[in-house]
Design a protein around this motif. Structure first.
Motif, short mmCIF file in Angstrom:
data_model
loop_
_atom_site.label_atom_id
_atom_site.label_comp_id
_atom_site.label_asym_id
_atom_site.label_seq_id
_atom_site.Cartn_x
_atom_site.Cartn_y
_atom_site.Cartn_z
N GLY A 97 -5.19 -9.39 -4.60
CA GLY A 97 -6.33 -8.65 -5.13
C GLY A 97 -6.32 -7.18 -4.76
O GLY A 97 -6.48 -6.30 -5.62
N ILE A 98 -6.10 -6.86 -3.47
CA ILE A 98 -6.13 -5.46 -3.08
C ILE A 98 -4.93 -4.70 -3.64
O ILE A 98 -5.00 -3.50 -3.89
N SER A 99 -3.81 -5.43 -3.88
CA SER A 99 -2.64 -4.78 -4.48
C SER A 99 -2.93 -4.38 -5.92
O SER A 99 -2.60 -3.27 -6.36
N LEU A 100 -3.56 -5.29 -6.67
CA LEU A 100 -3.88 -4.99 -8.07
C LEU A 100 -4.97 -3.93 -8.18
O LEU A 100 -4.92 -3.06 -9.07
N ILE A 101 -5.95 -3.96 -7.28
CA ILE A 101 -7.00 -2.92 -7.29
C ILE A 101 -6.37 -1.55 -7.04
O ILE A 101 -6.71 -0.56 -7.71
N TYR A 102 -5.42 -1.49 -6.10
CA TYR A 102 -4.73 -0.22 -5.84
C TYR A 102 -3.97 0.24 -7.09
O TYR A 102 -4.00 1.42 -7.46
N ARG A 103 -3.31 -0.70 -7.75
CA ARG A 103 -2.52 -0.34 -8.93
C ARG A 103 -3.42 0.20 -10.05
O ARG A 103 -3.07 1.16 -10.73
N TRP A 104 -4.56 -0.44 -10.25
CA TRP A 104 -5.42 -0.08 -11.37
C TRP A 104 -6.33 1.11 -11.09
O TRP A 104 -6.69 1.85 -12.01
N THR A 105 -6.70 1.28 -9.81
CA THR A 105 -7.69 2.32 -9.50
C THR A 105 -7.20 3.37 -8.50
O THR A 105 -7.80 4.43 -8.37
N GLY A 106 -6.14 3.06 -7.77
CA GLY A 106 -5.69 3.95 -6.71
C GLY A 106 -6.47 3.81 -5.42
O GLY A 106 -6.20 4.50 -4.44
N ILE A 107 -7.45 2.89 -5.39
CA ILE A 107 -8.27 2.68 -4.18
C ILE A 107 -7.48 1.82 -3.19
O ILE A 107 -6.96 0.76 -3.55
N LYS A 108 -7.43 2.27 -1.94
CA LYS A 108 -6.71 1.56 -0.89
C LYS A 108 -7.72 0.79 -0.03
O LYS A 108 -8.36 1.37 0.86
N LEU A 109 -7.89 -0.47 -0.33
CA LEU A 109 -8.80 -1.31 0.46
C LEU A 109 -8.05 -1.79 1.70
O LEU A 109 -7.06 -2.50 1.60
N LYS A 110 -8.55 -1.38 2.85
CA LYS A 110 -7.87 -1.71 4.11
C LYS A 110 -8.86 -2.31 5.09
O LYS A 110 -10.05 -1.97 5.06
N PRO A 111 -8.38 -3.16 5.99
CA PRO A 111 -9.27 -3.74 7.00
C PRO A 111 -9.76 -2.67 7.98
O PRO A 111 -9.38 -1.49 7.90
N ALA A 112 -10.60 -3.10 8.91
CA ALA A 112 -11.12 -2.18 9.93
C ALA A 112 -9.98 -1.60 10.75
O ALA A 112 -8.88 -2.15 10.81
N LYS A 113 -10.25 -0.47 11.38
CA LYS A 113 -9.22 0.24 12.13
C LYS A 113 -8.61 -0.61 13.24
O LYS A 113 -7.48 -0.36 13.66
N THR A 114 -9.35 -1.58 13.74
CA THR A 114 -8.85 -2.40 14.84
C THR A 114 -7.97 -3.55 14.36
O THR A 114 -7.38 -4.26 15.17
N SER A 115 -7.85 -3.75 13.04
CA SER A 115 -7.09 -4.87 12.52
C SER A 115 -5.59 -4.59 12.54
O SER A 115 -5.15 -3.49 12.20
N ASP A 116 -4.79 -5.62 12.90
CA ASP A 116 -3.33 -5.49 12.86
C ASP A 116 -2.83 -5.30 11.43
O ASP A 116 -1.74 -4.78 11.21
N TRP A 117 -3.62 -5.77 10.46
CA TRP A 117 -3.22 -5.67 9.06
C TRP A 117 -3.23 -4.24 8.56
O TRP A 117 -2.53 -3.91 7.61
N ARG A 118 -4.06 -3.39 9.17
CA ARG A 118 -4.27 -2.05 8.62
C ARG A 118 -2.97 -1.24 8.55
O ARG A 118 -2.64 -0.66 7.52
N GLU A 119 -2.24 -1.21 9.66
CA GLU A 119 -1.01 -0.41 9.69
C GLU A 119 0.02 -0.95 8.70
O GLU A 119 0.71 -0.18 8.02
#
Length: 435
Positions: free
Chosen positions: A88-110
């Motif tokens: 979902g966040i990959s397709l949202i980025y593709r269609w809108t350019g919006i980068k949905l990322k977890p909180a700064k403390t999340s390992d996923w963010r980097e």
């Protein structure tokens, strides 16, 4: 420009480390001014990794860390939800350019920042895009880690690798979708190329050798000095035979492989057969020592050693060795019996005759590409009789194999030297089209 290399595995597997080093070298040659980084499953020991390129843990590892403490009934639902979120966040980025990322403390963010910021992505070579059952979660997660850049609308180059076999129509459709939407896909042997075409791939797939054929070596004196620590004969025996072994069944639990005992007995009988020759010595190598116990070749090697008579002329080299050292050591033996495919690639690239005990179709495919199809047996059909026969056949053909490799390997290495230019041209064409 930022270039992200995907799906490196572990430096404790010498083949994986060679693929990582050579893939980075090819990408650096293709994009000399780019900022390189890579995604890896198991980075330990970090001092073995390329010191000048940053890395980030893979989606597979982040997923494993997320679900490991969850009750088993919840794990599949957590993985499903996580996969839907990533898509979902990959397709949202593709269609809108919006980068949905977890909180700064999340390992996923980097990790996600690396995907979002990459201008070009490349999937490392190897043999990881295969599925042994119709519902294969490991395959899905490997596929997803490579597919996310495509979902984001970024160019993906699939470096020379083996594809398949893939069980299940949905799994095959996923693989065909990924290859069809890559900028360029390279198969490291014709069998994989033909397999891709058979499952619906309709774009051109070029056959290019495994990049480890260009793996460098240490100086011969350095290897001789190292070997002297383990083995100090008064003179070099007339015949020195190398062996690499692995526990295929434990490492591939979903494969249905149930012939591990027969495989190990065949190796034991082969070692004792070789030991009866005059003026011979056997060197047993650990090509892979991790990252998990299932992947550690020293476990099966120690089982073999424990069952051999004390008088057997064999030395087990159980150190963790880097690709350049292993390749030079293999160049100094007379013949290699290889289960680990990259041990054969290292040896054959130095013209050391090799026989392969093959698993999946990558081993047979590579040996066929080299003109050595007669010098491999599928691991499923191995037994004491045919492995001893194969050893004798390879021993008798040593001279012709060496001559053949001295003629053909330089051409393969020359082909690899042209790979960066091809990658740069393919990505350039894509970027111009994307604009």
């Amino acid at each position: 420009m930022k270039v992200l290399l995907l799906n490196a595995h572990s430096p404790q597997n010498a083949g994986d480390l060679a693929l990582l080093e050579q893939s980075l070298a090819h990408l650096r040659a293709a994009f000399p001014h780019a900022d390189l980084s890579y995604v890896i499953n198991q980075p330990d020991p970090p001092q073995w990794l390329p010191a000048d390129v940053p890395y980030i843990l893979s989606i597979h590892e982040h997923k494993t860390n997320l679900i490991k403490d969850a009750p088993k009934p919840r794990r599949k639902w957590l993985m499903l939800g996580l996969a839907i979120w990533l898509v979902g966040i990959s397709l949202i980025y593709r269609w809108t350019g919006i980068k949905l990322k977890p909180a700064k403390t999340s390992d996923w963010r980097e990790l996600l920042e690396h995907y979002f910021e990459a201008d070009v992505t490349a999937a490392i070579g190897g043999g990881y895009l295969y599925a042994t059952k119709a519902f294969d979660l490991n395959y899905i997660w490997v596929w997803l880690g490579v597919a996310l850049p495509v979902l984001m609308g970024k160019p993906l180059v699939m470096l020379p690798q083996s594809f398949g076999p893939v069980t299940g129509k949905i799994n095959q459709l996923l693989l065909a979708w990924l290859v069809n939407r890559s900028v360029q896909a390279y198969a490291r042997e014709e069998r994989s190329q033909h397999y891709l075409y058979s499952i619906g791939v309709n774009q051109s797939v070029q056959v290019v050798p495994d990049v480890a054929f260009n793996c460098p070596t240490v100086e011969p004196a350095q290897a001789e000095h190292y070997l002297a620590r383990w083995w100090q004969p008064a003179k070099r025996p007339a015949l020195v035979v190398g062996i690499t072994a692995m526990d295929f069944g434990i490492q591939h639990p979903g494969s249905g492989f149930s012939h591990g005992q027969r495989y190990e007995q065949a190796l034991l009988d082969l070692i004792q057969h070789i030991g009866q020759c005059d003026d011979v010595h056997i060197l047993l190598f650990a090509q892979c020592v991790g990252a998990s116990e299932a992947e550690d070749d020293r476990v099966v090697a120690r089982r073999l050693i424990a069952q051999l008579p004390a008088t057997t002329p064999i030395t087990f080299i159980d150190d963790r060795l880097q690709p350049a050292m292993l390749k030079q050591l293999y160049s100094q033996i007379d013949l290699l019996i290889a289960t680990r495919l990259h041990s054969a690639i290292f040896a054959l690239s130095t013209a050391t005759p090799s026989f392969v005990i093959g698993y999946l179709h990558k081993s047979a495919g590579v040996m066929h590409m080299l003109g050595l199809a007669d010098y491999q047996i599928p691991i499923e059909s191995i037994d004491s009789s045919n492995i001893i026969s194969a050893f004798e056949q390879t021993l008798a053909a040593r001279g012709s194999i060496k001559t053949m490799m001295r003629s053909s390997i330089p051409a393969l290495q020359s082909q690899l030297e042209r790979l960066p230019k091809q990658i740069r041209a393919a990505v350039g064409d894509w970027l111009r089209g994307a604009k």
